[in-house]
Design a protein around this motif. Structure first.
Motif, mmCIF file in Angstrom:
data_model
loop_
_atom_site.group_PDB
_atom_site.id
_atom_site.type_symbol
_atom_site.label_atom_id
_atom_site.label_comp_id
_atom_site.label_asym_id
_atom_site.label_seq_id
_atom_site.Cartn_x
_atom_site.Cartn_y
_atom_site.Cartn_z
ATOM 1 N N PRO A 19 65.862 62.642 118.525
ATOM 2 C CA PRO A 19 65.850 62.616 117.060
ATOM 3 C C PRO A 19 65.566 61.237 116.492
ATOM 4 C CG PRO A 19 67.686 63.935 117.878
ATOM 5 C CD PRO A 19 67.061 63.276 119.061
ATOM 6 N N ALA A 20 65.954 60.167 117.247
ATOM 7 C CA ALA A 20 65.716 58.817 116.735
ATOM 8 C C ALA A 20 64.230 58.512 116.657
ATOM 9 C CB ALA A 20 66.417 57.800 117.627
ATOM 10 N N ASP A 21 63.427 59.181 117.498
ATOM 11 C CA ASP A 21 61.989 58.953 117.512
ATOM 12 C C ASP A 21 61.248 59.863 116.538
ATOM 13 O OD1 ASP A 21 62.409 57.078 119.485
ATOM 14 O OD2 ASP A 21 62.163 58.552 121.103
ATOM 15 N N GLY A 22 61.939 60.806 115.946
ATOM 16 C CA GLY A 22 61.302 61.738 115.033
ATOM 17 C C GLY A 22 60.743 62.945 115.760
ATOM 18 N N ILE A 23 60.212 63.866 114.993
ATOM 19 C CA ILE A 23 59.636 65.109 115.518
ATOM 20 C C ILE A 23 58.142 65.092 115.250
ATOM 21 C CG2 ILE A 23 59.699 67.631 115.388
ATOM 22 C CD1 ILE A 23 62.455 67.354 114.072
ATOM 23 N N ARG A 24 57.383 65.546 116.226
ATOM 24 C CA ARG A 24 55.940 65.655 116.057
ATOM 25 C C ARG A 24 55.564 67.126 116.046
ATOM 26 N NH1 ARG A 24 53.492 60.848 116.191
ATOM 27 N NH2 ARG A 24 51.501 61.933 116.034
ATOM 28 N N VAL A 25 54.878 67.549 114.992
ATOM 29 C CA VAL A 25 54.414 68.925 114.840
ATOM 30 C C VAL A 25 52.902 68.890 114.673
ATOM 31 C CG1 VAL A 25 54.511 71.038 113.459
ATOM 32 C CG2 VAL A 25 56.581 69.672 113.796
ATOM 33 N N LEU A 26 52.207 69.714 115.463
ATOM 34 C CA LEU A 26 50.744 69.780 115.399
ATOM 35 C C LEU A 26 50.329 71.158 114.899
ATOM 36 C CD1 LEU A 26 47.879 68.723 115.991
ATOM 37 C CD2 LEU A 26 48.147 69.544 118.348
ATOM 38 N N LEU A 27 49.546 71.189 113.823
ATOM 39 C CA LEU A 27 49.000 72.429 113.276
ATOM 40 C C LEU A 27 47.508 72.451 113.580
ATOM 41 C CD1 LEU A 27 49.053 75.000 111.549
ATOM 42 C CD2 LEU A 27 48.894 73.558 109.503
ATOM 43 N N VAL A 28 47.078 73.435 114.387
ATOM 44 C CA VAL A 28 45.674 73.581 114.776
ATOM 45 C C VAL A 28 45.153 74.886 114.185
ATOM 46 C CG1 VAL A 28 44.024 73.686 116.669
ATOM 47 C CG2 VAL A 28 46.122 72.349 116.924
ATOM 48 N N ALA A 29 44.073 74.823 113.417
ATOM 49 C CA ALA A 29 43.530 75.995 112.742
ATOM 50 C C ALA A 29 42.114 76.289 113.210
ATOM 51 C CB ALA A 29 43.528 75.788 111.225
ATOM 52 N N ASP A 30 41.785 77.586 113.243
ATOM 53 C CA ASP A 30 40.410 77.986 113.523
ATOM 54 C C ASP A 30 39.476 77.419 112.455
ATOM 55 O OD1 ASP A 30 40.739 79.425 115.834
ATOM 56 O OD2 ASP A 30 40.983 81.354 114.845
ATOM 57 N N PRO A 31 38.192 77.201 112.796
ATOM 58 C CA PRO A 31 37.226 76.789 111.765
ATOM 59 C C PRO A 31 37.102 77.861 110.681
ATOM 60 C CG PRO A 31 36.326 76.475 113.975
ATOM 61 C CD PRO A 31 37.589 77.271 114.137
ATOM 62 N N GLY A 32 36.711 77.440 109.484
ATOM 63 C CA GLY A 32 36.503 78.392 108.399
ATOM 64 C C GLY A 32 37.731 78.531 107.516
ATOM 65 N N LEU A 33 38.043 79.766 107.139
ATOM 66 C CA LEU A 33 39.136 80.022 106.204
ATOM 67 C C LEU A 33 40.482 79.539 106.727
ATOM 68 C CD1 LEU A 33 39.796 81.213 103.449
ATOM 69 C CD2 LEU A 33 40.113 83.444 104.545
ATOM 70 N N PRO A 34 40.842 79.738 108.020
ATOM 71 C CA PRO A 34 42.128 79.193 108.491
ATOM 72 C C PRO A 34 42.251 77.686 108.289
ATOM 73 C CG PRO A 34 41.313 80.801 110.060
ATOM 74 C CD PRO A 34 40.201 80.574 109.072
ATOM 75 N N THR A 35 41.158 76.948 108.509
ATOM 76 C CA THR A 35 41.193 75.506 108.280
ATOM 77 C C THR A 35 41.401 75.190 106.803
ATOM 78 O OG1 THR A 35 39.832 74.957 110.212
ATOM 79 C CG2 THR A 35 39.815 73.390 108.392
ATOM 80 N N ASP A 36 40.728 75.952 105.934
ATOM 81 C CA ASP A 36 40.922 75.749 104.497
ATOM 82 C C ASP A 36 42.384 75.988 104.107
ATOM 83 O OD1 ASP A 36 38.238 75.232 104.312
ATOM 84 O OD2 ASP A 36 37.701 77.237 103.588
ATOM 85 N N ARG A 37 42.954 77.051 104.654
ATOM 86 C CA ARG A 37 44.346 77.369 104.326
ATOM 87 C C ARG A 37 45.303 76.336 104.907
ATOM 88 N NH1 ARG A 37 43.892 83.947 105.252
ATOM 89 N NH2 ARG A 37 43.259 84.443 103.103
ATOM 90 N N ALA A 38 45.004 75.858 106.114
ATOM 91 C CA ALA A 38 45.858 74.829 106.710
ATOM 92 C C ALA A 38 45.850 73.567 105.848
ATOM 93 C CB ALA A 38 45.392 74.524 108.131
ATOM 94 N N GLY A 39 44.667 73.201 105.364
ATOM 95 C CA GLY A 39 44.578 72.031 104.507
ATOM 96 C C GLY A 39 45.328 72.203 103.199
ATOM 97 N N SER A 40 45.321 73.423 102.670
ATOM 98 C CA SER A 40 45.971 73.675 101.374
ATOM 99 C C SER A 40 47.493 73.671 101.470
ATOM 100 C CB SER A 40 45.483 75.000 100.794
ATOM 101 O OG SER A 40 45.979 76.098 101.551
ATOM 102 N N ILE A 41 48.045 73.941 102.665
ATOM 103 C CA ILE A 41 49.498 74.014 102.795
ATOM 104 C C ILE A 41 50.082 72.815 103.526
ATOM 105 C CG2 ILE A 41 49.441 76.534 102.824
ATOM 106 C CD1 ILE A 41 49.969 76.374 105.845
ATOM 107 N N ALA A 42 49.245 71.897 103.977
ATOM 108 C CA ALA A 42 49.730 70.783 104.803
ATOM 109 C C ALA A 42 50.815 69.982 104.087
ATOM 110 C CB ALA A 42 48.569 69.877 105.200
ATOM 111 N N ASP A 43 50.582 69.642 102.825
ATOM 112 C CA ASP A 43 51.573 68.843 102.091
ATOM 113 C C ASP A 43 52.878 69.616 101.904
ATOM 114 O OD1 ASP A 43 49.791 66.764 101.919
ATOM 115 O OD2 ASP A 43 49.076 67.296 99.904
#
Length: 369
Positions: A19-43
């Motif tokens: 926990p002292a080093d933090g958590i790393r989460v990776l979100l990988v999306a398919d090209p196209g609409l999934p990538t658009d949606r991933a970008g829209s919800i990232a924040d």
């Protein structure tokens, strides 16, 4: 797909981050609409992760196509390789457009705890409030993968029509299954949205031009005026519907867009592919037809003088007469135009369908050598 994938062996030394080093989460999306949606919800995803954990959360977003094996199972090796390139994160979220089923029910998400990977299928979430649903499912998956020793409750991110279940076997997986009652309809609607018919429609410029050129004859030939006046409204509507159905069938057959299952286990998924293809093309052809009606209607108002229309048809030159002419001319134009032309690029049409994009995901024998 509905089959359980067979991922490569994971490093047994890998464990949750300090926990002292933090958590790393990776979100990988398919090209196209999934990538658009991933970008829209990232924040929003980053914000909710920060609210859930007392330690720092590092969220990375990437684009990569989730691959399939020739038997239709998921291949997670590329995802694991990409995860290592991002520092071996504590949780990997794969957002894909692959429609997945398990025991006849939509498989919304599947967690592979031994690999710290969760696969989320966008189409199974439908069309309405998809952004909110994707965010909730990604949060639920992350909390269930427990990237730290802190216990977190994932129930606030649940849905009434989706339930988490444990898949018994050598490797226990957690499955988020959709409702069996309307899950199929929701998945097909999500697949149609994934095909992005409104983005594809503008690619019909050559077909629209050919159809408009043919339909424009209706403005200059008085016989079409008379025919449109004497045909009842119900028959005019039927003519338009038949024209749309005929061209949709022509595009499916002519471009070999109807998929056949490679074996019985895939029959249900392939049925979803075919339904989404038919509905997507119906939407696109209907948009083409509507655009023709508007163009011909506008051209008729400009070219056909009301007095001359009244003299030829022996009826009042009301707006509905111009609309009848445009409707009948558009039916003639869309058939002739679509038969004489096609999409600007055949590849665009074939890439429109889930079945074709699925085949692009599969490792061929040459790739595996």
């Amino acid at each position: 797909m509905s089959q359980t994938p067979h991922p490569p062996q994971h490093d047994p030394q890998h464990s949750s981050s300090d926990p002292a080093d933090g958590i790393r989460v990776l979100l990988v999306a398919d090209p196209g609409l999934p990538t658009d949606r991933a970008g829209s919800i990232a924040d929003s995803l980053q914000q909710q992760l920060d609210e859930q954990y007392s330690t720092t959360v590092h969220l990375d977003v990437s684009t990569s196509m989730l691959r399939l094996r020739p038997d239709g199972t998921l291949d997670l090796s590329q995802a694991l390789e990409q995860a290592r390139s991002f520092g071996d994160p504590d949780a990997v979220l794969l957002l894909t457009e692959i429609p997945r089923l398990h025991a006849g029910r939509p498989l919304i998400a599947e967690i592979f705890p031994e690999h710290d990977i969760a696969v989320v299928s966008c189409p199974t979430l439908g069309v309405l409030t998809t952004r909110r649903r994707i965010l909730d499912v990604l949060m639920s998956c992350t909390l269930r993968m427990a990237p730290t020793q802190e216990t977190r409750d994932a129930s606030p991110y649940g849905r009434r029509w989706a339930q988490w279940e444990e898949l018994a076997g050598p490797e226990e997986h957690q499955l988020l299954l959709g409702s069996g009652a309307i899950g199929g309809e929701r998945t097909v609607a999500g697949m149609v949205a994934g095909n992005e018919p409104f983005r594809t429609a503008p690619k019909l410029s050559s077909a629209l031009a050919a159809a408009a050129a043919t339909g424009a004859f209706g403005i200059f030939y008085s016989s079409i005026w008379s025919m449109s006046m004497y045909l009842p409204t119900q028959r005019l509507l039927l003519i338009g519907l038949l024209a749309i159905l005929a061209i949709t069938t022509w595009l499916i057959v002519g471009n070999r867009l109807w998929d056949s299952p490679r074996h019985d286990l895939l029959a249900r998924v392939v049925l979803l592919y075919n339904l989404s293809t038919v509905l997507t093309l119906l939407m696109i052809v209907t948009l083409l037809y509507a655009a023709l009606v508007v163009l011909i209607f506008t051209g008729g108002l400009i070219v056909i003088a009301p007095d001359y229309l009244a003299e030829v048809t022996e009826a009042e030159p009301v707006l509905v007469r111009y609309l009848d002419i445009a409707w009948l001319s558009a039916a003639m134009g869309v058939v002739a135009g679509a038969l004489g032309s096609s999409f600007d690029n055949d590849t665009d049409l074939r890439n429109l369908t889930h079945g074709q994009r699925e085949r692009q995901r599969m490792f061929t024998e040459e790739e595996r050598e």
